[in-house]
Design a protein around this motif. Structure first.
Motif, PDB file in Angstrom:
ATOM      1  N   UNK A  99       0.799  -1.225   0.000  1.00  0.00           N
ATOM      2  CA  UNK A  99       0.000   0.000   0.000  1.00  0.00           C
ATOM      3  C   UNK A  99       0.823   1.262   0.000  1.00  0.00           C
ATOM      4  N   UNK A 100       2.038   1.230  -0.560  1.00  0.00           N
ATOM      5  CA  UNK A 100       2.934   2.377  -0.545  1.00  0.00           C
ATOM      6  C   UNK A 100       2.712   3.352  -1.685  1.00  0.00           C
ATOM      7  N   UNK A 101       3.747   4.127  -2.046  1.00  0.00           N
ATOM      8  CA  UNK A 101       3.595   5.188  -3.050  1.00  0.00           C
ATOM      9  C   UNK A 101       3.030   4.723  -4.380  1.00  0.00           C
ATOM     10  N   UNK A 102       3.516   3.588  -4.917  1.00  0.00           N
ATOM     11  CA  UNK A 102       3.007   3.151  -6.213  1.00  0.00           C
ATOM     12  C   UNK A 102       1.528   2.800  -6.130  1.00  0.00           C
ATOM     13  N   UNK A 103       1.114   2.255  -5.010  1.00  0.00           N
ATOM     14  CA  UNK A 103      -0.308   1.979  -4.810  1.00  0.00           C
ATOM     15  C   UNK A 103      -1.110   3.275  -4.844  1.00  0.00           C
ATOM     16  N   UNK A 104      -0.562   4.345  -4.296  1.00  0.00           N
ATOM     17  CA  UNK A 104      -1.230   5.646  -4.349  1.00  0.00           C
ATOM     18  C   UNK A 104      -1.435   6.074  -5.796  1.00  0.00           C
ATOM     19  N   UNK A 105      -0.402   5.901  -6.621  1.00  0.00           N
ATOM     20  CA  UNK A 105      -0.531   6.257  -8.041  1.00  0.00           C
ATOM     21  C   UNK A 105      -1.579   5.371  -8.733  1.00  0.00           C
ATOM     22  N   UNK A 106      -1.619   4.094  -8.366  1.00  0.00           N
ATOM     23  CA  UNK A 106      -2.593   3.171  -8.949  1.00  0.00           C
ATOM     24  C   UNK A 106      -4.014   3.632  -8.624  1.00  0.00           C
ATOM     25  N   UNK A 107      -4.252   3.972  -7.363  1.00  0.00           N
ATOM     26  CA  UNK A 107      -5.596   4.384  -6.960  1.00  0.00           C
ATOM     27  C   UNK A 107      -6.002   5.689  -7.637  1.00  0.00           C
ATOM     28  N   UNK A 108      -5.036   6.557  -7.877  1.00  0.00           N
ATOM     29  CA  UNK A 108      -5.353   7.808  -8.580  1.00  0.00           C
ATOM     30  C   UNK A 108      -5.881   7.522  -9.974  1.00  0.00           C
ATOM     31  N   UNK A 109      -5.191   6.619 -10.695  1.00  0.00           N
ATOM     32  CA  UNK A 109      -5.641   6.302 -12.055  1.00  0.00           C
ATOM     33  C   UNK A 109      -7.000   5.599 -12.019  1.00  0.00           C
ATOM     34  N   UNK A 110      -7.164   4.679 -11.096  1.00  0.00           N
ATOM     35  CA  UNK A 110      -8.457   4.001 -10.991  1.00  0.00           C
ATOM     36  C   UNK A 110      -9.565   4.996 -10.653  1.00  0.00           C
ATOM     37  N   UNK A 111      -9.275   5.913  -9.727  1.00  0.00           N
ATOM     38  CA  UNK A 111     -10.281   6.893  -9.326  1.00  0.00           C
ATOM     39  C   UNK A 111     -10.700   7.756 -10.505  1.00  0.00           C
ATOM     40  N   UNK A 112      -9.733   8.255 -11.253  1.00  0.00           N
ATOM     41  CA  UNK A 112     -10.048   9.112 -12.391  1.00  0.00           C
ATOM     42  C   UNK A 112     -10.784   8.344 -13.483  1.00  0.00           C
ATOM     43  N   UNK A 113     -10.376   7.111 -13.724  1.00  0.00           N
ATOM     44  CA  UNK A 113     -10.952   6.328 -14.815  1.00  0.00           C
ATOM     45  C   UNK A 113     -12.376   5.876 -14.512  1.00  0.00           C
ATOM     46  N   UNK A 114     -12.625   5.396 -13.282  1.00  0.00           N
ATOM     47  CA  UNK A 114     -13.979   4.906 -12.993  1.00  0.00           C
ATOM     48  C   UNK A 114     -14.959   6.063 -12.841  1.00  0.00           C
ATOM     49  N   UNK A 115     -14.499   7.196 -12.318  1.00  0.00           N
ATOM     50  CA  UNK A 115     -15.411   8.334 -12.153  1.00  0.00           C
ATOM     51  C   UNK A 115     -15.739   8.981 -13.498  1.00  0.00           C
ATOM     52  N   UNK A 116     -14.788   8.918 -14.423  1.00  0.00           N
ATOM     53  CA  UNK A 116     -15.022   9.559 -15.708  1.00  0.00           C
ATOM     54  C   UNK A 116     -15.497   8.602 -16.781  1.00  0.00           C
ATOM     55  N   UNK A 117     -15.806   7.386 -16.410  1.00  0.00           N
ATOM     56  CA  UNK A 117     -16.134   6.356 -17.391  1.00  0.00           C
ATOM     57  C   UNK A 117     -17.618   6.387 -17.765  1.00  0.00           C
ATOM     58  N   UNK A 118     -17.909   6.255 -19.068  1.00  0.00           N
ATOM     59  CA  UNK A 118     -19.305   6.196 -19.523  1.00  0.00           C
ATOM     60  C   UNK A 118     -19.921   4.840 -19.189  1.00  0.00           C
TER      61      UNK A 118
END
Length: 756
Positions: A19-38
């Motif tokens: 759950x370290x820094x790279x996980x933070x970057x992963x969650x950012x991409x997932x957050x942006x993608x699922x929230x902006x997904x049609x």
């Protein structure tokens, strides 16, 4: 947002281990993608972290000592994808994706704490980075949880194994809790260490420690747990094996971290005030006897895109041409590959770039242009037949010679002007018949480098009178301790990597060596403060070894080097790279200098030091023939970074995966020589493991240290405005289960991945 028909869709089960820094970057991409997904995606995400430090991980914990620095300036750290990332997909609003600099400025406005009052070029403490990571991790988790059909569970637990159960992998934990069955597993375990009993370098030290009073610390981190006062407190001598960034962390933790203070005296020099809780002495030593060199002030931050170096000679096209002309055929991963010898084929080009940069900074852009033209014939001959040279020394000398000859001729003319032997600099204009650039501009550039712009202008105001000009130059002092004669500014690889040379007969005493070493530290700190564009040596190292690292990665990755050359690259040239361009900040190196001067840190054993087990005393013995110094230590901390080795790793997950045949170690097959097995996993370009039977396991992805070996330099914090490879690697994983939507909402497209 999720649509109605997505609510009933079967969720995709994701397990993220670490759950370290790279996980933070992963969650950012997932957050942006699922929230902006049609078309909404139903996701069930379970994140495991042994430390429970979700976001920062243990290494960047906000609760760690405040003495450790982040190895990157504030302006070069981000937590989210930005407009520079190709095919990133939807981006979060800027308010939800601050860079570290923006986060610190916001924090300063909220708290008024000067700790957060930083500019882009400042070096933050590591715990500050951890605070920001924790905040951003929380933001991204909240975004995900607010999306219908998405669940996020955080589990503080150690993952010890993955068990195949049909189409899924069961995630087994040390606490014996029911296993979570995941469709896809992302392994982000980060830095680790190896079991000392399995490491041939550490096993004898561990056995000795088990039977004698001496205490062995096989891994420095976390400092708060490994460096306990019981073994490293007052009355003890602590030996620190390793003088890189980890070693510097150890020195600062055992002194400033125990309550000691650094203060400026009346002359502005930093001095150390002990507190009484430190060890009596800390013996710092390593094979080279050198700390990493001070990282220069980053002048490129003002315009990274324009100022980061792109060389004319060390290019991916040159690497491709060398593979064609001198590459040795081999088969890597079932595919043909023409392998290079890093030392013979790539390193000479790095030398050429370093010489070009150093003299270009010293004499100006017109010299650089002339030098590029002069070097072109030798460069083309080298690309055509790099194996025509006896060794890399001969090849490097051949490539650098045209640049050296041009620099030597110009230096003579510059020195004639500075000594008043020719007419004033202002009257020497125009390119000469032998291709040298205008001398007046070279003089101006030289004076600016040596004395600074303001002092250079004052000196040039005397240029109308050669004798007065020469007298003014002779009386001037360089604030960076540069040589004041142009002829003394010669590029030398040997002096670059060995700035504290050992006399043929060694040093007369340990004290003489320490004095010489401190003199180098003073000069190196001054050079670093001048900056990575203004100081010739720092500019050369920063550009050739840092800015152009992508070319080296292109040469090395996926069996790009011969087996023996790969071993040499990791064992010899990677340490050079780390020392030259991965060093500590000027502030940290000033503190190290103060500790040495105080006598609290002892560097007197010098280069070539060896640690032995003294049976009679029951202590560790550290000594070197170079200085004659011998020191005995109650405790020994191994402050070297452990290279990843799946078989030896202290985390049981990797030996277990090897045992199951789910992964295997990568092998660089030798051509008429032994194979080389670095220790990392055999992975595809998409970071999927190759199983023991040679098949690819697409349900598991490894990012970070396990990929080291088959790939190079896969570890590092996310950078803003960089189209950073970490984000592209993460997108590669995400699009395996959540394909990228087309802009028009039609057919999806696969992510194009650039592995550089």
């Amino acid at each position: 947002m999720a649509t109605d028909n997505s609510v009933n869709a079967a969720p995709i089960h994701l397990a993220i281990v670490g759950g370290g820094p790279t996980c933070t970057y992963v969650l950012e991409r997932l957050a942006a993608l699922v929230r902006g997904r049609r078309e909404a995606a139903a996701l069930e995400i379970v994140i495991y972290d042994l430390s429970g430090e979700f976001g920062p991980g243990q290494v960047h914990s906000p609760d760690q000592t405040r003495t450790s620095y982040l190895n990157r300036v504030v302006g070069q750290v981000a937590f989210a994808a930005d407009e520079s990332v190709v095919d990133a997909g939807p981006l979060l609003p800027t308010s939800e994706r601050p860079t570290l600099l923006q986060w610190c400025r916001r924090k300063f406005e909220e708290t008024g704490d000067p700790l957060y009052d930083v500019v882009a070029e400042d070096w933050p403490r590591r715990f500050v980075h951890g605070e920001a990571l924790r905040d951003q991790f929380t933001v991204y988790v909240e975004i995900l949880r607010a999306v219908e059909g998405v669940e996020v569970t955080l589990r503080q637990a150690e993952v010890v194994d993955l068990e195949e159960r049909g189409d899924r992998f069961a995630v087994l934990t040390a606490d014996g809790a029911p296993a979570y069955e995941a469709d896809y597993v992302l392994m982000l375990t980060g830095h680790s260490s190896n079991r000392p009993e399995l490491d041939p370098r550490q096993a004898p030290l561990a056995r000795f420690s088990a039977e004698h009073p001496a205490h062995f610390i096989p891994s420095a981190y976390p400092l708060e747990r490994s460096l306990t006062p019981a073994h490293t407190g007052p009355g003890t001598t602590v030996a620190c094996l390793g003088m890189g960034l980890t070693g510097i962390d150890v020195l600062l933790y055992l002194t400033e971290g125990r309550g000691g203070r650094f203060e400026r005296d009346a002359d502005g020099e930093l001095v150390y005030r002990p507190c009484g809780a430190e060890p009596d002495s800390i013996v710092a030593f390593s094979r080279s006897g050198l700390f990493t060199f001070a990282r220069p002030y980053n002048e490129k931050e003002r315009d990274i895109a324009a100022l980061e170096y792109k060389g004319p000679f060390l290019t991916t096209a040159a690497v491709a041409e060398l593979r064609r002309t001198v590459g040795v055929p081999n088969v890597i991963g079932g595919a043909p590959k023409r392998q290079l010898d890093f030392e013979r084929h790539v390193f000479p080009l790095i030398l050429l770039e370093m010489a070009l940069i150093q003299y270009g900074v010293l004499y100006g852009p017109e010299f650089r242009e002339a030098a590029v033209r002069a070097a072109q014939p030798a460069y083309e001959k080298f690309l055509a037949d790099a194996d025509a040279f006896a060794d890399h020394h001969e090849a490097g000398a051949f490539l650098v010679a045209p640049v050296e000859e041009l620099a030597r001729g110009l230096a003579e003319r510059v020195d004639d002007v500075l000594a008043g032997r020719t007419v004033q600099a202002a009257h020497l204009d125009g390119e000469s018949a032998d291709g040298l650039p205008p001398v007046d501009r070279a003089v101006r550039s030289f004076l600016t480098v040596v004395y600074g712009a303001e002092q250079a202008e004052a000196l040039l105001s005397e240029a109308g009178d050669p004798q007065a000009f020469a007298a003014a130059v002779a009386a001037a002092e360089s604030p960076w301790r540069h040589a004041t004669r142009a002829a003394e500014h010669r590029f030398s690889w040997e002096r670059t990597i060995n700035p504290v040379p050992v006399p043929e007969a060694g040093y007369a005493s340990p004290e003489e060596y320490v004095e010489t070493f401190l003199d180098f530290l003073d000069r190196d700190i001054r050079w670093a403060s001048q900056g990575n564009l203004s100081n010739p040596a720092k500019a050369a190292a920063d550009a050739a070894w840092r800015d152009m690292r992508g070319v080296v990665i292109e040469a090395v990755d996926f069996g790009g080097l011969l087996a023996s050359s790969h071993r040499t690259f990791l064992g010899v040239y990677t340490p050079h790279h780390n020392r030259l361009c991965q060093g500590a900040s000027v502030e940290a190196m000033e503190k190290v200098t103060a500790l040495i001067k105080s006598g609290r840190v002892d560097i007197s054993v010098g280069p070539g030091a060896r640690v032995e087990c003294d049976e009679e005393r029951g202590l560790f013995r550290v000594g070197s023939p170079v200085t004659g110094a011998v020191r005995y230590a109650d405790a020994l901390v191994d402050a070297r970074v452990h290279s990843f080795d799946a078989e030896r790793d202290v985390m049981p997950i990797y030996p277990n995966l090897l045992r199951r045949g789910i992964v295997r170690k990568w092998v660089n097959p030798g051509v008429g020589e032994p194979d080389f097995v670095p220790g990392g996993l055999d992975l595809t370009p998409e970071f999927h493991p190759v199983r023991a039977d040679g098949s690819v396991e697409p349900r598991i992805t490894f990012l970070g240290p396990p990929s080291e070996g088959v790939m190079y330099h896969q570890i590092g914090a996310l950078r803003p405005n960089k189209d950073h490879h970490v984000i592209r690697d993460i997108l590669c994983w995400i699009h395996a289960f959540m394909p990228q939507e087309s802009p028009a909402g039609g057919e999806t497209k696969e992510l194009e991945r650039n592995p550089s």
